[in-house]
Each structure stands twice: as structure tokens, then as C-alpha cells.
Design a protein around this motif. Sequence first.
Motif, short mmCIF file in Angstrom:
data_model
loop_
_atom_site.label_atom_id
_atom_site.label_comp_id
_atom_site.label_asym_id
_atom_site.label_seq_id
_atom_site.Cartn_x
_atom_site.Cartn_y
_atom_site.Cartn_z
N LEU A 11 0.84 -1.20 0.00
CA LEU A 11 0.00 0.00 0.00
C LEU A 11 0.87 1.25 0.00
N ASN A 12 1.86 1.28 0.87
CA ASN A 12 2.86 2.35 0.89
C ASN A 12 4.03 1.86 1.72
N LEU A 17 -1.10 -5.22 2.30
CA LEU A 17 -2.20 -6.17 2.50
C LEU A 17 -1.65 -7.56 2.28
N ARG A 18 -1.99 -8.46 3.17
CA ARG A 18 -1.55 -9.86 3.03
C ARG A 18 -2.80 -10.73 3.01
N THR A 19 -2.86 -11.63 2.02
CA THR A 19 -4.00 -12.53 1.87
C THR A 19 -3.55 -13.98 1.95
N ILE A 87 -1.06 -5.03 7.31
CA ILE A 87 0.12 -5.15 8.17
C ILE A 87 0.95 -3.88 8.05
N GLU A 88 1.28 -3.31 9.20
CA GLU A 88 2.13 -2.13 9.25
C GLU A 88 3.41 -2.52 9.99
#
Length: 91
Positions: A11-12, A17-19, A87-88
Motif C-alpha cells: 500500500l505504501n 495487505l496480506r491474503t 500489516i504495518e
Amino acid sequence: MVVKPYNDAKLNNGVFLRTFSKDILTEELVWHRDHSDRRVEVLEGKDWEIQIENGLPRRLEKGDTVWIPALTYHRIKRGTTDLVLRIEEFK
């Protein structure tokens, strides 16, 4: 090359994003640790669990946030729908 049991979309810087597929093999979801602190937000998923070292598995619900300190062993346990996480990473 190591094949990961998930798909990531950046995202940045430090956020992605984890799927995880509901069809993933249980043996692919292994104990591991990450080099950075992480804040994990559950966006989608049903019946998934997280287990952090020295703790019991905990159900993950949409909207939950989990803090995982760097170098802490943890694992995910498969659910009945796909799991999508925001996730950050904190370096």
C-alpha cells in the motif's frame, strides 16, 4: 527462491495487505518470527486464529488489531474463508 504461503500487495512504505487462502495447507503455516514490530489488522476472515509464543491460540475477528513484537515467534491457524490482513511494519 522461497515460495510464501500468502500474497502481498504493497500500500505504501511499510504497509501492505496480506491474503491467505482458505485452501492453504496447514503445514505451510509454520512458527516464524519477523525482524520488525508489526501491527496487524484483520480486514476479512472467518475462523482463523493466531498463536503467539507462550500463549494459546486466539480467534481473529474482523476489526481486531494484534501487536507482534520483533523476533517473537507466532503462527496463523487456518480458517474457513480467505484471511486478509493490513500489516504495518515498524523498523
